[in-house]
Design a protein around this motif. Sequence first.
Motif, PDB file in Angstrom:
ATOM      1  N   ILE A 133       0.833  -1.199   0.000  1.00  0.00           N
ATOM      2  CA  ILE A 133       0.000   0.000   0.000  1.00  0.00           C
ATOM      3  C   ILE A 133       0.873   1.257   0.000  1.00  0.00           C
ATOM      4  O   ILE A 133       0.610   2.230  -0.722  1.00  0.00           O
ATOM      5  N   GLU A 134       1.909   1.229   0.789  1.00  0.00           N
ATOM      6  CA  GLU A 134       2.860   2.342   0.850  1.00  0.00           C
ATOM      7  C   GLU A 134       3.395   2.698  -0.530  1.00  0.00           C
ATOM      8  O   GLU A 134       3.449   3.869  -0.922  1.00  0.00           O
ATOM      9  N   ARG A 135       3.766   1.666  -1.299  1.00  0.00           N
ATOM     10  CA  ARG A 135       4.349   1.896  -2.620  1.00  0.00           C
ATOM     11  C   ARG A 135       3.292   2.227  -3.675  1.00  0.00           C
ATOM     12  O   ARG A 135       3.520   3.003  -4.595  1.00  0.00           O
ATOM     13  N   LEU A 136       2.093   1.630  -3.526  1.00  0.00           N
ATOM     14  CA  LEU A 136       1.043   1.891  -4.507  1.00  0.00           C
ATOM     15  C   LEU A 136       0.679   3.367  -4.548  1.00  0.00           C
ATOM     16  O   LEU A 136       0.450   3.931  -5.626  1.00  0.00           O
ATOM     17  N   VAL A 137       0.592   3.993  -3.384  1.00  0.00           N
ATOM     18  CA  VAL A 137       0.136   5.380  -3.332  1.00  0.00           C
ATOM     19  C   VAL A 137       1.256   6.377  -3.057  1.00  0.00           C
ATOM     20  O   VAL A 137       1.012   7.581  -2.987  1.00  0.00           O
ATOM     21  N   GLY A 138       2.491   5.905  -2.902  1.00  0.00           N
ATOM     22  CA  GLY A 138       3.616   6.813  -2.720  1.00  0.00           C
ATOM     23  C   GLY A 138       3.705   7.438  -1.351  1.00  0.00           C
ATOM     24  O   GLY A 138       4.176   8.571  -1.211  1.00  0.00           O
ATOM     25  N   LEU A 139       3.285   6.706  -0.323  1.00  0.00           N
ATOM     26  CA  LEU A 139       3.387   7.248   1.029  1.00  0.00           C
ATOM     27  C   LEU A 139       4.828   7.538   1.426  1.00  0.00           C
ATOM     28  O   LEU A 139       5.094   8.403   2.266  1.00  0.00           O
ATOM     29  N   ASP A 140       5.767   6.817   0.834  1.00  0.00           N
ATOM     30  CA  ASP A 140       7.181   6.974   1.187  1.00  0.00           C
ATOM     31  C   ASP A 140       7.842   8.152   0.491  1.00  0.00           C
ATOM     32  O   ASP A 140       9.040   8.381   0.643  1.00  0.00           O
ATOM     33  N   GLY A 141       7.079   8.922  -0.278  1.00  0.00           N
ATOM     34  CA  GLY A 141       7.632  10.083  -0.954  1.00  0.00           C
ATOM     35  C   GLY A 141       8.117   9.813  -2.356  1.00  0.00           C
ATOM     36  O   GLY A 141       8.435  10.750  -3.090  1.00  0.00           O
ATOM     37  N   SER A 142       8.168   8.551  -2.750  1.00  0.00           N
ATOM     38  CA  SER A 142       8.549   8.202  -4.115  1.00  0.00           C
ATOM     39  C   SER A 142       7.312   8.196  -5.010  1.00  0.00           C
ATOM     40  O   SER A 142       6.177   8.233  -4.528  1.00  0.00           O
ATOM     41  N   THR A 143       7.531   8.145  -6.314  1.00  0.00           N
ATOM     42  CA  THR A 143       6.421   8.163  -7.256  1.00  0.00           C
ATOM     43  C   THR A 143       5.519   6.953  -7.037  1.00  0.00           C
ATOM     44  O   THR A 143       6.014   5.830  -6.927  1.00  0.00           O
ATOM     45  N   PRO A 144       4.209   7.146  -6.962  1.00  0.00           N
ATOM     46  CA  PRO A 144       3.300   6.001  -6.799  1.00  0.00           C
ATOM     47  C   PRO A 144       3.467   4.987  -7.916  1.00  0.00           C
ATOM     48  O   PRO A 144       3.906   5.317  -9.033  1.00  0.00           O
TER      49      PRO A 144
END
Length: 338
Positions: free
Chosen positions: A293-304
């Motif tokens: 989920i973090e990577r799907l929506v870009g919660l980590d600041g990187s491009t979704p």
Amino acid sequence: MTQLISEPILLMGGTGAIGRLSARALRTVYPDVTLLIGGRDLVKSRQVASEIGQAESVVIDPRADDLGLGDRRVGAVAVFYADERLAGLRFAQGRRVPHLSISSGVYEIAPEVATYMHSPNAAAIVLGYEWLVGATTVASLACAKAFSKIDKITIGALVDEQDGGGPAVTEDFERLSQMMPAALTRRDGSYVWRSKDDAKAEFRAIDGTKLEGAGFSSIDVVGLAAATGAPNVQFNIATGVSSSRRRGGPKSTEIIIELAGEDHDGRPLRTRNAVFHPGGAAPLTALGVSMIIERLVGLDGSTPTPAGLYFPFQVLDHATYLSRLQAEGGSIVPLDVE
């Protein structure tokens, strides 16, 4: 970490064991992200939302195109139960937001693949049916770095007798065991179905105890075969006492990964490693769900994650996953080759 979205994450089945743990895993890393705890029982959803904090409870109507949410904006959808109507996926595609489902079996992916093919540019869809949602594949691919060529991958998953999970997990296992009596396997480059005596298997736990198991149709088989080119890939599962509990400690989960092939100098190489998590299968599953989920929506600041159809290991950042696994007390344990 920079949070790039303000829309809440919808957790369909968020009141279940895996849903709760996934919500807590997200909350630990991202305390400000809003979560929608979706279920059939509003009282239960409210209770879980209150426990998690920065969360709201919603009742899901799988027969409604809007799931009963009206115009409520949602940033991503995660489904923790068998969604026969594809209600969550239809909703996600209609809103053009990412979707993750973890409960289907390998024989059940056709409807989701067909939905993706109809609207391939809508949003990311993750087939999250890998064993413990990325734990097997990420670790296997990490172990595979020692090889220049892999001929055989054998996975052995040990489920502790005390590690039953919640009702949804039990329902999944019962459904999958009834519908998939044969085990999808890659043998000499061909995909075959092991059944009856051919499906019987045995492997050793971390502490060396021999386990009697059987083949299981995990999507890890096709994912690892495609990623490594290995002509022989099989997945086996056994239920018993985990190595930690046999030593007198609490239950844990173990995934034995055996690889055979050639090293980077062209010499024969065999390795045997285990994924270990001291909390059992549920928190390890929640780790994968929360990080996807973090990577799907870009919660980590990187491009979704862009629109596409993905295995979990294609979405997860492997180095971050292994680092968080270690932070939770888990690890990839080197074992003696038998």
